[in-house]
Enzyme design. Structure first.
Site, PDB file in Angstrom:
ATOM      1  N   CYS A  57      -4.307  12.878  13.219  1.00 31.63           N
ATOM      2  CA  CYS A  57      -5.020  11.614  13.111  1.00 31.63           C
ATOM      3  C   CYS A  57      -4.786  10.837  14.394  1.00 31.63           C
ATOM      4  O   CYS A  57      -4.025  11.279  15.263  1.00 31.63           O
ATOM      5  CB  CYS A  57      -4.591  10.834  11.867  1.00 31.63           C
ATOM      6  SG  CYS A  57      -2.987  10.119  12.018  1.00 31.63           S
ATOM      7  N   ASP A 113       5.004   0.566  11.969  1.00 30.91           N
ATOM      8  CA  ASP A 113       3.791  -0.077  11.444  1.00 30.91           C
ATOM      9  C   ASP A 113       3.675  -1.554  11.838  1.00 30.91           C
ATOM     10  O   ASP A 113       2.667  -2.203  11.517  1.00 30.91           O
ATOM     11  CB  ASP A 113       3.729   0.064   9.912  1.00 30.91           C
ATOM     12  CG  ASP A 113       3.463   1.503   9.493  1.00 30.91           C
ATOM     13  OD1 ASP A 113       3.097   2.323  10.340  1.00 30.91           O
ATOM     14  OD2 ASP A 113       3.631   1.804   8.291  1.00 30.91           O
ATOM     15  N   ARG A 172      -8.517  -0.356   4.938  1.00 38.29           N
ATOM     16  CA  ARG A 172      -7.643   0.642   4.300  1.00 38.29           C
ATOM     17  C   ARG A 172      -6.322   0.010   3.880  1.00 38.29           C
ATOM     18  O   ARG A 172      -5.695   0.483   2.942  1.00 38.29           O
ATOM     19  CB  ARG A 172      -7.333   1.780   5.281  1.00 38.29           C
ATOM     20  CG  ARG A 172      -8.529   2.614   5.619  1.00 38.29           C
ATOM     21  CD  ARG A 172      -8.110   3.782   6.464  1.00 38.29           C
ATOM     22  NE  ARG A 172      -7.060   4.558   5.807  1.00 38.29           N
ATOM     23  CZ  ARG A 172      -6.502   5.634   6.314  1.00 38.29           C
ATOM     24  NH1 ARG A 172      -6.883   6.073   7.489  1.00 38.29           N
ATOM     25  NH2 ARG A 172      -5.558   6.273   5.663  1.00 38.29           N
ATOM     26  N   LYS A 176       0.837  -1.217   0.000  1.00 40.15           N
ATOM     27  CA  LYS A 176       0.000   0.000   0.000  1.00 40.15           C
ATOM     28  C   LYS A 176       0.864   1.258   0.000  1.00 40.15           C
ATOM     29  O   LYS A 176       0.653   2.172  -0.785  1.00 40.15           O
ATOM     30  CB  LYS A 176      -0.902  -0.001   1.242  1.00 40.15           C
ATOM     31  CG  LYS A 176      -1.535   1.352   1.541  1.00 40.15           C
ATOM     32  CD  LYS A 176      -2.351   1.360   2.809  1.00 40.15           C
ATOM     33  CE  LYS A 176      -1.611   1.592   4.089  1.00 40.15           C
ATOM     34  NZ  LYS A 176      -1.372   2.985   4.484  1.00 40.15           N
ATOM     35  N   ASN A 177       1.866   1.295   0.896  1.00 40.91           N
ATOM     36  CA  ASN A 177       2.629   2.532   1.061  1.00 40.91           C
ATOM     37  C   ASN A 177       3.624   2.780  -0.060  1.00 40.91           C
ATOM     38  O   ASN A 177       4.273   3.827  -0.095  1.00 40.91           O
ATOM     39  CB  ASN A 177       3.311   2.561   2.434  1.00 40.91           C
ATOM     40  CG  ASN A 177       2.288   2.786   3.540  1.00 40.91           C
ATOM     41  OD1 ASN A 177       1.153   3.145   3.254  1.00 40.91           O
ATOM     42  ND2 ASN A 177       2.689   2.560   4.781  1.00 40.91           N
ATOM     43  N   ARG A 226       1.059  14.573  13.436  1.00 38.73           N
ATOM     44  CA  ARG A 226       1.531  14.378  12.062  1.00 38.73           C
ATOM     45  C   ARG A 226       1.494  15.641  11.197  1.00 38.73           C
ATOM     46  O   ARG A 226       0.736  15.736  10.222  1.00 38.73           O
ATOM     47  CB  ARG A 226       0.757  13.241  11.397  1.00 38.73           C
ATOM     48  CG  ARG A 226       0.907  11.952  12.160  1.00 38.73           C
ATOM     49  CD  ARG A 226       0.184  10.817  11.495  1.00 38.73           C
ATOM     50  NE  ARG A 226       0.892  10.275  10.362  1.00 38.73           N
ATOM     51  CZ  ARG A 226       0.379   9.371   9.540  1.00 38.73           C
ATOM     52  NH1 ARG A 226      -0.822   8.937   9.718  1.00 38.73           N
ATOM     53  NH2 ARG A 226       1.086   8.915   8.540  1.00 38.73           N
TER      54      ARG A 226
HETATM   55  C1  EPZ Z   1       4.509   6.954   6.372  1.00 35.21           C
HETATM   56  O1  EPZ Z   1       3.755   8.036   6.919  1.00 35.21           O
HETATM   57  C2  EPZ Z   1       3.567   5.781   6.270  1.00 35.21           C
HETATM   58  N1  EPZ Z   1       2.458   6.144   5.379  1.00 35.21           N
HETATM   59  C3  EPZ Z   1       3.046   5.408   7.650  1.00 35.21           C
HETATM   60  O2  EPZ Z   1       2.229   4.267   7.529  1.00 35.21           O
HETATM   61  C4  EPZ Z   1       4.249   5.064   8.539  1.00 35.21           C
HETATM   62  O3  EPZ Z   1       3.793   4.787   9.847  1.00 35.21           O
HETATM   63  C5  EPZ Z   1       5.224   6.246   8.569  1.00 35.21           C
HETATM   64  O4  EPZ Z   1       5.608   6.600   7.209  1.00 35.21           O
HETATM   65  C6  EPZ Z   1       6.495   5.956   9.351  1.00 35.21           C
HETATM   66  O5  EPZ Z   1       7.129   4.827   8.819  1.00 35.21           O
HETATM   67  C7  EPZ Z   1       2.618   6.050   4.065  1.00 35.21           C
HETATM   68  O6  EPZ Z   1       3.682   5.684   3.564  1.00 35.21           O
HETATM   69  C8  EPZ Z   1       1.448   6.374   3.219  1.00 35.21           C
HETATM   70  P1  EPZ Z   1       6.625  10.335   8.287  1.00 35.21           P
HETATM   71  P2  EPZ Z   1       4.317   9.520   6.855  1.00 35.21           P
HETATM   72  O7  EPZ Z   1       6.522  11.615   7.522  1.00 35.21           O
HETATM   73  O8  EPZ Z   1       5.071   9.707   5.604  1.00 35.21           O
HETATM   74  C9  EPZ Z   1       6.981  13.650  11.713  1.00 35.21           C
HETATM   75  C10 EPZ Z   1       0.284   2.972   7.907  1.00 35.21           C
HETATM   76  O9  EPZ Z   1      -0.247   2.443   8.919  1.00 35.21           O
HETATM   77  N2  EPZ Z   1       6.814  14.636  10.626  1.00 35.21           N
HETATM   78  O10 EPZ Z   1       7.810   9.475   8.036  1.00 35.21           O
HETATM   79  O11 EPZ Z   1       3.178  10.430   7.128  1.00 35.21           O
HETATM   80  C11 EPZ Z   1       5.710  12.826  11.920  1.00 35.21           C
HETATM   81  O12 EPZ Z   1       4.772  13.493  12.726  1.00 35.21           O
HETATM   82  C12 EPZ Z   1       0.861   4.375   7.969  1.00 35.21           C
HETATM   83  O13 EPZ Z   1       0.355   2.427   6.798  1.00 35.21           O
HETATM   84  C13 EPZ Z   1       6.938  15.983  10.924  1.00 35.21           C
HETATM   85  O14 EPZ Z   1       7.192  16.375  12.069  1.00 35.21           O
HETATM   86  O15 EPZ Z   1       5.298   9.496   8.108  1.00 35.21           O
HETATM   87  C14 EPZ Z   1       6.260  11.567  12.539  1.00 35.21           C
HETATM   88  O16 EPZ Z   1       6.454  11.760  13.914  1.00 35.21           O
HETATM   89  C15 EPZ Z   1       0.590   5.069   9.261  1.00 35.21           C
HETATM   90  N3  EPZ Z   1       6.765  16.884   9.903  1.00 35.21           N
HETATM   91  C16 EPZ Z   1       7.630  11.406  11.863  1.00 35.21           C
HETATM   92  O17 EPZ Z   1       7.951  12.701  11.326  1.00 35.21           O
HETATM   93  C17 EPZ Z   1       6.481  16.494   8.617  1.00 35.21           C
HETATM   94  O18 EPZ Z   1       6.337  17.371   7.731  1.00 35.21           O
HETATM   95  C18 EPZ Z   1       7.650  10.397  10.712  1.00 35.21           C
HETATM   96  O19 EPZ Z   1       6.552  10.659   9.835  1.00 35.21           O
HETATM   97  C19 EPZ Z   1       6.388  15.122   8.344  1.00 35.21           C
HETATM   98  C20 EPZ Z   1       6.559  14.205   9.360  1.00 35.21           C
END
Ligand code: EPZ
Length: 426
Positions: free
Chosen positions: A123, A313, A405, A22-23, A128
């Site tokens: 969420c 995850d 999802r 998915k991701n 996030r």
């Molecule tokens: C991706 O989310 C995945 N989603 C998530 O999977 C996964 O948990 C996550 O990466 C971490 O591995 C998809 O790929 C669609 P991040 P993403 O940006 O990209 C902070 C699932 O269950 N951050 O790597 O949104 C954020 O809050 C989902 O399939 C900022 O502060 O995650 C988090 O603490 C859930 N500012 C950390 O970084 C930003 O602009 C990592 O988030 C972006 C992120």
């Protein structure tokens, strides 16, 4: 709302086909906004999130059609064609359903010079923010204003290559900036970039479309912008979270399962954890086989980290496994601030878990007992199903729309290997 009923106690035995990730599929779909030629994606999983993103892309002028069945390179194919971008707006109603839709910002800006994308909002698993996506695009010359819950991004003379150092590792921001940089003028260097296999997969597809990218899978990614990208055909890589989830499901039930159409390197951080707990996993020509050696499994300490560390995850699923381990395990969640919502639900099933901020201490019990429980997010939902598979009696998981999802035909896949699981339609 549908519920899932699991009667625990059956050993899982047999073979499970792993679907496309998915991701990986989500950012790959968004990449179709970067070209006026068709993009064909094979091995696309059949999931609610894929359908939601299709809706967003359609509203931007992409034609989307699905053909074929099943998984693998010859399996289901999604054809995407964005001959012309007809709208650079991604509205709140669509973006709030799925955060990954924020990924359209970079490609729209790169191709059309403007994008108006709703802020996704928080969420269940945490606040996030998307500040890193925004700062990276600003570094590439975009003028960005936040107004009425929307990010308004513009560039008069096109995006320009830049050096951007991520203050924290972000999967989504790395993907957004790679896509934007692919069509920017000049060289972009992304430092402290995410190294997840899904990013490498996106990079390979972009390279097939003509993008110039170096350093995929490392924390420094260099992108030399080109003036246009072409169409391509790409096969989505196997889902490592689904792979890990089924490895843990088999381990919880003391079963012996073959996982096919997947790869050991994708779950590199889980394998030593399973080995330390006493679970045998072996690589096979088509994937992995897993078997518990009969004895009760042992407690392990784990910390979630960006790839190649242990994935957040899989944290909830691992906790379901450790709930019945011999001894006390500790899990530290370092990626999201609110990702222990499955804990109170598991405790309703008899688990003995204490949490203190980002740390969960799991005192293993002999056996969990089935109970009615509620899913709060995608990975938490599946962790409750896993807990139910090993528990005594009936577990009834409600709010399973979260599950749809991200897990393709999970009841079907689990019942085919001997689980007693069914969906109750309401
Ligand atoms: C991706 O989310 C995945 N989603 C998530 O999977 C996964 O948990 C996550 O990466 C971490 O591995 C998809 O790929 C669609 P991040 P993403 O940006 O990209 C902070 C699932 O269950 N951050 O790597 O949104 C954020 O809050 C989902 O399939 C900022 O502060 O995650 C988090 O603490 C859930 N500012 C950390 O970084 C930003 O602009 C990592 O988030 C972006 C992120």
């Amino acid at each position: 709302m549908d519920r899932i009923r699991v009667i625990g106690g059956n050993r899982l035995q047999g073979r499970i086909n792993i679907s496309g990730a998915k991701n990986a599929a989500l950012p790959l779909m968004v990449a179709s906004l970067l070209t006026d030629e068709p993009l064909e994606l094979a091995n696309v999983p059949h999931l609610a999130d894929i359908a939601s993103l299709t809706q967003i892309l359609r509203q931007q002028g992409t034609t989307c059609s699905m053909s074929g069945h099943g998984s693998g390179a010859d399996g289901r194919v999604l054809q995407l064609h964005t001959k012309k971008v007809t709208s650079t707006l991604a509205p709140y109603d669509l973006v709030r359903k799925m955060r990954a839709s924020f990924l359209v910002a970079g490609p729209l800006l790169a191709r059309c010079g403007e994008a108006t994308v709703s802020l996704p909002g928080g969420c269940a698993i945490g606040t996030r923010p998307v500040d890193l996506h925004i700062k990276g695009l600003e570094a590439m010359g975009a003028a960005i204003e936040l107004e009425d819950g929307y990010v308004h991004a513009k560039t008069k003379t096109g995006l320009k290559g830049a050096r951007y150092v991520f203050p924290v590792v972000s999967v989504g921001a790395t993907e957004n900036l790679i896509m934007a940089a692919a069509l920017a003028k000049g060289t972009t260097v992304l430092e402290n970039a995410a190294r997840e296999p899904e990013i490498v997969d996106l990079g390979h597809c972009l390279q097939a479309m003509g993008a110039q990218i170096d350093g995929l899978g490392t924390s420094t990614i260099t992108i030399e912008g080109v003036t246009s990208l072409s169409g391509a055909r790409h096969t989505v890589l196997p889902d490592r979270i689904e792979t890990g989830t089924f490895l843990l499901a088999a381990a919880i039930t003391g079963g012996a399962v073959d996982l096919v159409d997947t790869r050991a390197d994708l779950v590199g951080a889980l394998l030593p954890v399973l080995a330390a707990a006493g679970i045998n996993v072996a690589e096979t020509p088509h994937g992995l086989s897993v078997e518990r050696n009969g004895a009760r499994h042992l407690a392990v300490d784990v910390e979630t980290e960006p790839y190649p560390g242990f994935p957040t995850d899989l944290q909830a699923q691992l906790m379901a496994f450790l709930a019945t381990a011999e001894g006390t395990s500790r899990i530290k969640e370092t990626i999201f601030e609110n990702r222990f919502m499955h804990v109170p639900e598991m405790m309703r099933m008899g688990a003995d878990i204490e949490t203190d901020g980002q740390l969960a201490t799991i005192h293993g019990v002999q056996r969990l007992k089935g109970a009615p429980v509620m899913a709060t997010d995608l990975r938490a939902s599946v962790s409750l199903i896993l807990a139910g598979l090993g528990a005594e009696g009936e577990t009834l998981v409600s709010r399973v729309y979260h599950l749809d999802r991200g897990f393709e035909r999970i009841e079907e896949k689990l019942s085919a290997v001997g689980a007693q699981i069914e969906r109750l339609k309401d």
